[in-house]
Design an enzyme around this catalytic site. Structure first.
Site, short mmCIF file in Angstrom:
data_model
loop_
_atom_site.label_atom_id
_atom_site.label_comp_id
_atom_site.label_asym_id
_atom_site.label_seq_id
_atom_site.Cartn_x
_atom_site.Cartn_y
_atom_site.Cartn_z
N GLU A 107 9.32 1.00 11.06
CA GLU A 107 10.47 1.92 10.80
C GLU A 107 9.83 3.37 11.02
OE1 GLU A 107 12.56 4.65 9.54
OE2 GLU A 107 12.82 3.84 7.59
N GLU A 139 9.26 15.45 15.99
CA GLU A 139 9.81 15.33 14.47
C GLU A 139 9.18 16.37 13.62
OE1 GLU A 139 8.74 11.83 12.05
OE2 GLU A 139 11.11 11.75 11.63
N CYS A 159 13.48 10.24 7.74
CA CYS A 159 13.53 9.94 9.26
C CYS A 159 14.53 10.05 9.85
CB CYS A 159 12.77 8.50 8.89
SG CYS A 159 13.86 7.50 7.85
N LYS A 207 0.82 -1.30 -0.21
CA LYS A 207 -0.07 -0.15 -0.09
C LYS A 207 0.85 1.50 -0.10
CE LYS A 207 -1.77 2.88 2.19
NZ LYS A 207 -1.68 4.45 1.84
N SER A 255 4.90 7.36 10.30
CA SER A 255 4.92 7.98 11.70
C SER A 255 5.08 7.18 12.92
CB SER A 255 3.72 9.17 11.81
OG SER A 255 2.69 8.48 11.67
N THR A 256 5.49 7.67 13.96
CA THR A 256 5.28 6.84 15.16
C THR A 256 3.98 6.65 15.78
OG1 THR A 256 7.49 7.53 15.75
CG2 THR A 256 6.15 6.88 17.62
N GLU A 257 3.08 7.59 15.46
CA GLU A 257 1.85 7.81 15.71
C GLU A 257 1.08 6.59 15.07
OE1 GLU A 257 0.04 11.42 14.36
OE2 GLU A 257 -1.92 10.99 14.95
#
Ligand code: NAI
Ligand code: MG
Length: 495
Positions: free
Chosen positions: A269, A399, A302, A194, A248-250
Site C-alpha cells: 500500500e 507525493e 497516502c 516492524k 513509500s513507493t520507492e
C-alpha cells in the site's frame, strides 16, 4: 492549556521500551537503542530498543514455531475470533492512553487520535473477528476431458499463508498496525511486525494488549528498529512466507526485490497524488471538503486530495475558500487543547515538505497562502495552497506528504478524467457535484482504488482499500484482504 498526560503514559515513555519476541520483552541483541522525539518540540520522548537482522531472525524463528507447532493453529475459528474481538475491546478500554501516546509520538491532535485513530483500530479487530468463522472453500464439479467416465469429489481449502512480515509507516501508527495484524490473525497466520522508527510507541502498547487478550506466545512479535536494517532483514528473510508493506513507493520497490529471494507473497500500500474534483454545480460543502481532503492529518495521508481540480466558473471562489480555511487552522502541539493541526512527524519530513515548497515556488507556482515552515521549534509547516502550476512540475507529479495542495482549473468532464489520471499513482479520488449521474460516470473513468462522491477520507473496516498503478498491490480491509493472507488448496479425490 495542555491535555494532562496520564500516569500510565508517563510510565510507558519513561522506561526504555523493549522488543516483543515470543511473548517476552527483550533488549536488542546488539544492546543498541534509539530515541523517538516528540515532533512538537524535537525533544526525546522515549528510548526504544534498536532491533536489527539478528532480532528479526529471532522473531521470525518464534513466529515460525508458533505457526508450525504452536497452539494457535489448533484453536477453533470461534476461539480465535473471540481472542481477536477481545483485542478490539482492550483497545477501546485503553483509548485515552493510546490516543495520548499517538499524539505525543506522531504529533496529531489528541482529540483526533481519540475520535478517529483509536476507534477505527478497534473496529478493525471487531470486524475481522467475525470473519474467523467464515473462511470457506468451495466444492467444484470438475470435467477432466482426458479421463472419460471418471468421477471426482473436489474441494478447495483456504489456509493461512504462514509467517507474515509486516512493515508499517508513521502517519497512522496504531491504525496501520490494526489494518495489518487483524486480518493476518483472523486467517491464522503468525506475524513479525516492524513499526516505523518515528512512531513505535502504540505498536508496543498494542503488543501488551494482544498478549492480555490471550494471543499465544510467538504469534505476534514486534521488532522496533530502522527500515534499512530491521525492515530490510524482514523483507528478505527466507522463512517469511509473505510481506505486507505500507509506505513509500520507492521502498515498496525495494520490498519487491528483497522478496524475490524466496518469492514470498507481497502486498503493498504505497503513495498517492489523488485528484479531488469540484464541479461548478457542487454544494458549498465542497470547499470545506476540499480543505479536509488535503489538511487532515497534516496532509500525511497516502490518499490526501493533493491535486485540487475546480471547474473554471468557480475556481477563484473555491480556491479562496480553501485558502481561508488554511489561514484559520490553529497549529500547535497535538497535546495542547485547541490545536487543529500538529507538527509533521519528523525533521526529515519537515525538510522534505519545505523542499517541495521551495521547488514549486522556484518553478513559478504561486502560494495563495502558506508556503513556508511555521515557527522555529518543532516540525510545523503552514497549510499551503499553490496555484499557477504546470502538469510537469515536481509539486504536481510527486507525493509531498504534507499540508500542501496544488489547485488547477478544468473546463469539462471530458478533460477532467484524463487530467485526474495523469499520474503514476492510483489510490484515491474525490468528486463534488450535485449531478449524481455525472459523478458515477466519472467515478468509472478514474483509475484509483477509492472514489469518494461528495465526501473524502471515509474509511471503514468493511471497505476494501488499495491502489491501482504504482499505489500498490492488493487490497486491505473488507473481505478482499482475506485473500491476501490465505493460500488456496485444491483437493481432488477419484471416486
Ligand atoms: P518509508 O517508505 O521509508 O518507511 C515506511 C516503513 O518502511 C518504515 O517502517 C521504514 O522503517 C520501512 N523501511 C524503510 N526502508 C526500508 C527498506 N529498505 N526495507 C524495508 N523496510 C524499510 O517512508 P518514509 O521514509 O518514512 O517517508 C518518505 C515518504 O514516503 C513520505 O514523504 C511519503 O511520501 C511516503 N510515505 C507514504 C506512506 C503511505 O501511507 N503510503 C506512509 C509513509 C510515507
Ligand atoms: Mg524512508
Amino acid at each position: 492549556m495542555t491535555v494532562t498526560v496520564d500516569r500510565s503514559v508517563e510510565e510507558f515513555t519513561a522506561a526504555p521500551r523493549q522488543l516483543f519476541i515470543n511473548g517476552q520483552w527483550t533488549t536488542a541483541a546488539s544492546g543498541k537503542t534509539f530515541d523517538t522525539p516528540n515532533p512538537a518540540t524535537g525533544q526525546t520522548l522515549a528510548r526504544i530498543a534498536e532491533g536489527d537482522a539478528a532480532d528479526i531472525d529471532k522473531a521470525v524463528g518464534a513466529a515460525r514455531r508458533a505457526f508450525d507447532d504452536g497452539p494457535w493453529g489448533r484453536l477453533t475459528p470461534s476461539e480465535r475470533g473471540r481472542i481477536i474481538w477481545r483485542i478490539g475491546d482492550l483497545i477501546l478500554e485503553h483509548a485515552e492512553e493510546l490516543a495520548q501516546l499517538e499524539s505525543l509520538d506522531n504529533g496529531k491532535p489528541y482529540p483526533v487520535a481519540l475520535a478517529a485513530d483509536i476507534p477505527l483500530s478497534a473496529d478493525m479487530f471487531h470486524y475481522m473477528a467475525g470473519w474467523a468463522t467464515k473462511i470457506e472453500g468451495n466444492t467444484i464439479d470438475i470435467s477432466v476431458p482426458y479421463m472419460p467416465g471418471a468421477n471426482f469429489h473436489t474441494y478447495t481449502l483456504r489456509e493461512p499463508v504462514g509467517v507474515v512480515g509486516q512493515i508499517i509507516p508513521w502517519n497512522f501508527p496504531l491504525l496501520m498496525a490494526a489494518w495489518k495484524l487483524a486480518p493476518a490473525l483472523t486467517t491464522g497466520n503468525t506475524v513479525v511486525l516492524k513499526p516505523a522508527e518515528q512512531t513505535p510507541l502504540t505498536a508496543l502498547k498494542l503488543a501488551e494488549l494482544i498478549a492480555a487478550a490471550g494471543v499465544p506466545d510467538g504469534v505476534v512479535n514486534v521488532v522496533t528498529g530502522f527500515g534499512e536494517t530491521a525492515g530490510a532483514a524482514l523483507a528478505a528473510h527466507p522463512h517469511v512466507d509473505k510481506v505486507a508493506f505500507t509506505g513509500s513507493t520507492e521502498v515498496g520497490k525495494l520490498i519487491v526485490q528483497a522478496a524475490a529471494g524466496n518469492l514470498k507473497k507481497v502486498s503493498l500500500e504505497l503513495g498517492g497524488k489523488s485528484p479531488n474534483i469540484v464541479f461548478e454545480d457542487a454544494s458549498p460543502a465542497a470547499v470545506e471538503g476540499a480543505a479536509n481532503a488535503i489538511f487532515f492529518n497534516h496532509g500525511q495521508c497516502c490518499v490526501a486530495g493533493s491535486r485540487l481540480f475546480v471547474q473554471e466558473g468557480r475556481f477563484d471562489e473555491v480556491v479562496e475558500g480553501v485558502a481561508q480555511i488554511a489561514r484559520s487552522i490553529r497549529l500547535g502541539p497535538g497535546m495542547e487543547s485547541g490545536t487543529q493541526m500538529g507538527p509533521l512527524v519528523s525533521d526529515e519530513q519537515l525538510r522534505r515538505v519545505t523542499g517541495y515548497l521551495e521547488s514549486g515556488l522556484a518553478d513559478g507556482a504561486t502560494a495563495v497562502t502558506g508556503g513556508t515552515r511555521h515557527g522555529d521549534q518543532g516540525y510545523f509547516v503552514e497549510p499551503t495552497v499553490l496555484t499557477n502550476t504546470r502538469p510537469d512540475m515536481k509539486v504536481v507529479r510527486e507525493e509531498i506528504f504534507g499540508p500542501v495542495v496544488v489547485a488547477a482549473p478544468f473546463s469539462s468532464i471530458d478533460d477532467i478524467a484524463a487530467a485526474a489520471n495523469d499520474t503514476d499513482y492510483g489510490l484515491g479520488a474525490g468528486i463534488w457535484t450535485q449531478d449524481i449521474s455525472k459523478a458515477h460516470a466519472l467515478a468509472k473513468k478514474i483509475r484509483a482504488g477509492s472514489v469518494w462522491i461528495n465526501c473524502y477520507n471515509v474509511f471503514d473496516a468493511s471497505l476494501p482499500f488499495g491502489g491501482y498503478k504504482q499505489s500498490g498491490w492488493g487490497r486491505e480491509m473488507g473481505h478482499e484482504v482475506l485473500e491476501a493472507y490465505t493460500e488456496v488448496k485444491a483437493v481432488t479425490t477419484l471416486l
